[in-house]
Design a protein around this motif. Structure first.
Motif, PDB file in Angstrom:
ATOM      1  N   ASN A  15       0.751  -1.082   0.136  1.00  0.00           N
ATOM      2  CA  ASN A  15       0.002   0.138   0.129  1.00  0.00           C
ATOM      3  C   ASN A  15       0.808   1.387  -0.120  1.00  0.00           C
ATOM      4  O   ASN A  15       1.707   1.347   0.981  1.00  0.00           O
ATOM      5  N   ALA A  16       0.772   2.132  -0.902  1.00  0.00           N
ATOM      6  CA  ALA A  16       1.513   3.279  -1.150  1.00  0.00           C
ATOM      7  C   ALA A  16       1.351   4.352  -0.012  1.00  0.00           C
ATOM      8  O   ALA A  16       2.356   4.909   0.539  1.00  0.00           O
ATOM      9  N   LYS A  17       0.266   4.343   0.570  1.00  0.00           N
ATOM     10  CA  LYS A  17      -0.127   5.522   1.524  1.00  0.00           C
ATOM     11  C   LYS A  17       0.619   5.011   2.739  1.00  0.00           C
ATOM     12  O   LYS A  17       1.445   5.737   3.562  1.00  0.00           O
ATOM     13  N   THR A  18       0.562   3.854   3.326  1.00  0.00           N
ATOM     14  CA  THR A  18       1.326   3.204   4.634  1.00  0.00           C
ATOM     15  C   THR A  18       2.746   3.303   4.170  1.00  0.00           C
ATOM     16  O   THR A  18       3.341   3.413   5.087  1.00  0.00           O
ATOM     17  N   GLN A  34       5.355   1.755  -6.412  1.00  0.00           N
ATOM     18  CA  GLN A  34       4.580   0.813  -7.020  1.00  0.00           C
ATOM     19  C   GLN A  34       3.943  -0.180  -6.137  1.00  0.00           C
ATOM     20  O   GLN A  34       4.522  -0.711  -5.353  1.00  0.00           O
ATOM     21  N   GLU A  35       2.583  -0.377  -6.265  1.00  0.00           N
ATOM     22  CA  GLU A  35       1.733  -1.252  -5.431  1.00  0.00           C
ATOM     23  C   GLU A  35       1.570  -2.511  -6.258  1.00  0.00           C
ATOM     24  O   GLU A  35       1.804  -2.430  -7.442  1.00  0.00           O
ATOM     25  N   LEU A  36       1.877  -3.624  -5.393  1.00  0.00           N
ATOM     26  CA  LEU A  36       1.410  -4.768  -5.805  1.00  0.00           C
ATOM     27  C   LEU A  36      -0.196  -4.979  -6.169  1.00  0.00           C
ATOM     28  O   LEU A  36      -0.941  -4.212  -5.564  1.00  0.00           O
ATOM     29  N   PRO A  37      -0.579  -5.555  -7.282  1.00  0.00           N
ATOM     30  CA  PRO A  37      -2.044  -5.755  -7.582  1.00  0.00           C
ATOM     31  C   PRO A  37      -2.896  -6.229  -6.309  1.00  0.00           C
ATOM     32  O   PRO A  37      -2.423  -6.940  -5.726  1.00  0.00           O
ATOM     33  N   ARG A  38      -4.049  -5.963  -6.272  1.00  0.00           N
ATOM     34  CA  ARG A  38      -4.855  -6.033  -5.316  1.00  0.00           C
ATOM     35  C   ARG A  38      -5.380  -7.668  -5.137  1.00  0.00           C
ATOM     36  O   ARG A  38      -5.480  -8.256  -4.094  1.00  0.00           O
ATOM     37  N   GLU A  39      -5.290  -8.422  -6.437  1.00  0.00           N
ATOM     38  CA  GLU A  39      -5.646  -9.764  -6.513  1.00  0.00           C
ATOM     39  C   GLU A  39      -4.510 -10.610  -5.845  1.00  0.00           C
ATOM     40  O   GLU A  39      -4.433 -11.592  -5.318  1.00  0.00           O
ATOM     41  N   VAL A  40      -3.108  -9.930  -5.810  1.00  0.00           N
ATOM     42  CA  VAL A  40      -2.090 -10.541  -4.954  1.00  0.00           C
ATOM     43  C   VAL A  40      -2.289 -10.440  -3.673  1.00  0.00           C
ATOM     44  O   VAL A  40      -1.898 -11.520  -3.067  1.00  0.00           O
ATOM     45  N   HIS A  41      -2.845  -9.490  -3.052  1.00  0.00           N
ATOM     46  CA  HIS A  41      -3.102  -9.529  -1.646  1.00  0.00           C
ATOM     47  C   HIS A  41      -4.248 -10.573  -1.157  1.00  0.00           C
ATOM     48  O   HIS A  41      -4.120 -11.083  -0.206  1.00  0.00           O
ATOM     49  N   LYS A  42      -5.086 -10.773  -2.159  1.00  0.00           N
ATOM     50  CA  LYS A  42      -6.225 -11.454  -1.740  1.00  0.00           C
ATOM     51  C   LYS A  42      -5.984 -13.032  -1.931  1.00  0.00           C
ATOM     52  O   LYS A  42      -6.297 -13.793  -1.194  1.00  0.00           O
ATOM     53  N   LYS A  43      -5.228 -13.300  -2.815  1.00  0.00           N
ATOM     54  CA  LYS A  43      -5.107 -14.638  -3.563  1.00  0.00           C
ATOM     55  C   LYS A  43      -3.750 -15.328  -3.137  1.00  0.00           C
ATOM     56  O   LYS A  43      -3.615 -16.311  -3.230  1.00  0.00           O
ATOM     57  N   GLY A  44      -2.779 -14.180  -2.778  1.00  0.00           N
ATOM     58  CA  GLY A  44      -1.399 -14.603  -2.588  1.00  0.00           C
ATOM     59  C   GLY A  44      -0.559 -14.659  -3.710  1.00  0.00           C
ATOM     60  O   GLY A  44      -1.283 -14.821  -4.843  1.00  0.00           O
ATOM     61  N   ASP A  45       0.804 -14.464  -3.510  1.00  0.00           N
ATOM     62  CA  ASP A  45       1.628 -14.406  -4.929  1.00  0.00           C
ATOM     63  C   ASP A  45       2.593 -15.590  -5.034  1.00  0.00           C
ATOM     64  O   ASP A  45       3.628 -15.498  -5.794  1.00  0.00           O
ATOM     65  N   HIS A  46       2.288 -16.695  -3.885  1.00  0.00           N
ATOM     66  CA  HIS A  46       3.316 -17.611  -4.021  1.00  0.00           C
ATOM     67  C   HIS A  46       3.165 -18.754  -5.059  1.00  0.00           C
ATOM     68  O   HIS A  46       3.982 -19.820  -5.272  1.00  0.00           O
TER      69      HIS A  46
END
Length: 253
Positions: free
Chosen positions: A45-48, A72-84
Motif C-alpha cells: 500500500n503506497a499510503k502506508t 509501485q503497489e502490488l495488484p489487489r488480487e495478489v493481496h487476496k489470493k497470495g503471490d506464491h
C-alpha cells in the motif's frame, strides 16, 4: 551498467495500532540507512509505505523528498489470493533495477514475503539475475515461536485455518495430529477480529495435553505470550487474555 539490487525492507509490527513504537527501538540503524537512500519501492500500500518512510526520515533523512520517490503497489488480487503460486509476473515492477537502480520491497508490517505479499517480486528478481538482500528487522512468526516454549527446531507456518465449521475443526485436528506425531510445532494466524472465535475453536477441539501458545503485540509496548496446555487454558480461564491485536497461534507438544 550494473543492475540494481532488490532489498527486502522489514517494517515495524505496529501497523494499525493506536500507539506507534519508537522506530529506533525495533529497527536497526543499518536497515534505516538503506531504506533512507532507496528511491524505488514495491509495496502493499503506497499510503502506508509513505507513512513508514516519513518515520524513517525523522531518524535518517531520505536521499530524496518523499514526493519524489517512485512507489509501485502490488495488484489487489495478489493481496487476496497470495503471490506464491507463480501466477503473477512481477518482472515489470523491477524494470528500474535493470537500469541500475536499487529497489526496496516492503509490506505493511514485518518481513515482506513472509506471511505477507512479496514472494513473486523476490522470485522475479532471481529470474532476472538481480541480487536479493534481506535487511534485519522484526518477524512476528519467529518472535512468537521463540516466546512459546514449543519446538523451535522443527516447525511449520501454515497460514490461515478455515473460518467455518466443520472445516475448521477438521483442520485443527489434522495439525494437532501432525504436531503430536512428529513434534513439529504448527504456527498459524487469523484476522484480529476473529481471534476470539479461533481460540474458542482451538479450546473446544484440541486434546487437553496439547500445548497452545498465543502471542500478540510483539515488539510493542505491552507484548504478551500466553502458553499452556489446553487443560491449563481451560482451568485458568486464560481466553480473556487474548486481545484483538494481530496474533500468532502455535500448537505442539
Amino acid at each position: 551498467m550494473n543492475p540494481g539490487k532488490l532489498y527486502l525492507v522489514p517494517a515495524p509490527l505496529d501497523f494499525g495500532c493506536a500507539t506507534l513504537t519508537p522506530l529506533e527501538d525495533v529497527m536497526p540503524l543499518g536497515t534505516l540507512r538503506v531504506a533512507a537512500r532507496l528511491q524505488h519501492w514495491v509495496c502493499e500500500n503506497a499510503k502506508t509505505t509513505r507513512a513508514y518512510l516519513k518515520r524513517v526520515d525523522a531518524l535518517v533523512p531520505l536521499a530524496q523528498p518523499l514526493q519524489a520517490l517512485q512507489i509501485q503497489e502490488l495488484p489487489r488480487e495478489v493481496h487476496k489470493k497470495g503471490d506464491h503460486s507463480g501466477n503473477f509476473d512481477a518482472k515489470p515492477l523491477l524494470a528500474a533495477a535493470l537500469q541500475g537502480a536499487d529497489i526496496g520491497l516492503v509490506s505493511e508490517a514485518g518481513m515482506p514475503a513472509v506471511a505477507d505479499p512479496g514472494s513473486s517480486v523476490v522470485r522475479a528478481a532471481h529470474e532476472l539475475g538481480l541480487e536479493v538482500v534481506v535487511l534485519v528487522g522484526p518477524v512476528s512468526l519467529l518472535l512468537a515461536l521463540a516466546a512459546s516454549g514449543l519446538n523451535g527446531q522443527n516447525f511449520a507456518f501454515v497460514g490461515y485455518v478455515p473460518q467455518a465449521e466443520p472445516e475448521r475443526g477438521q483442520k485443527i485436528r489434522e495439525l494437532e495430529a501432525l504436531a503430536l506425531k512428529t513434534g513439529q510445532t504448527q504456527i498459524f494466524i487469523e484476522t484480529p477480529y476473529r481471534n476470539a472465535s479461533l481460540l474458542q475453536g482451538l479450546l473446544q477441539t484440541l486434546q487437553q495435553n496439547t500445548r497452545l501458545s498465543v502471542s500478540s503485540g510483539m515488539t510493542l509496548a505491552e507484548p504478551r505470550t500466553v502458553s499452556d496446555t489446553v487443560k491449563g487454558w481451560r482451568q485458568k480461564n486464560k481466553a480473556g487474555l487474548v486481545t484483538d491485536q494481530p496474533a500468532v497461534f502455535a500448537i505442539g507438544r
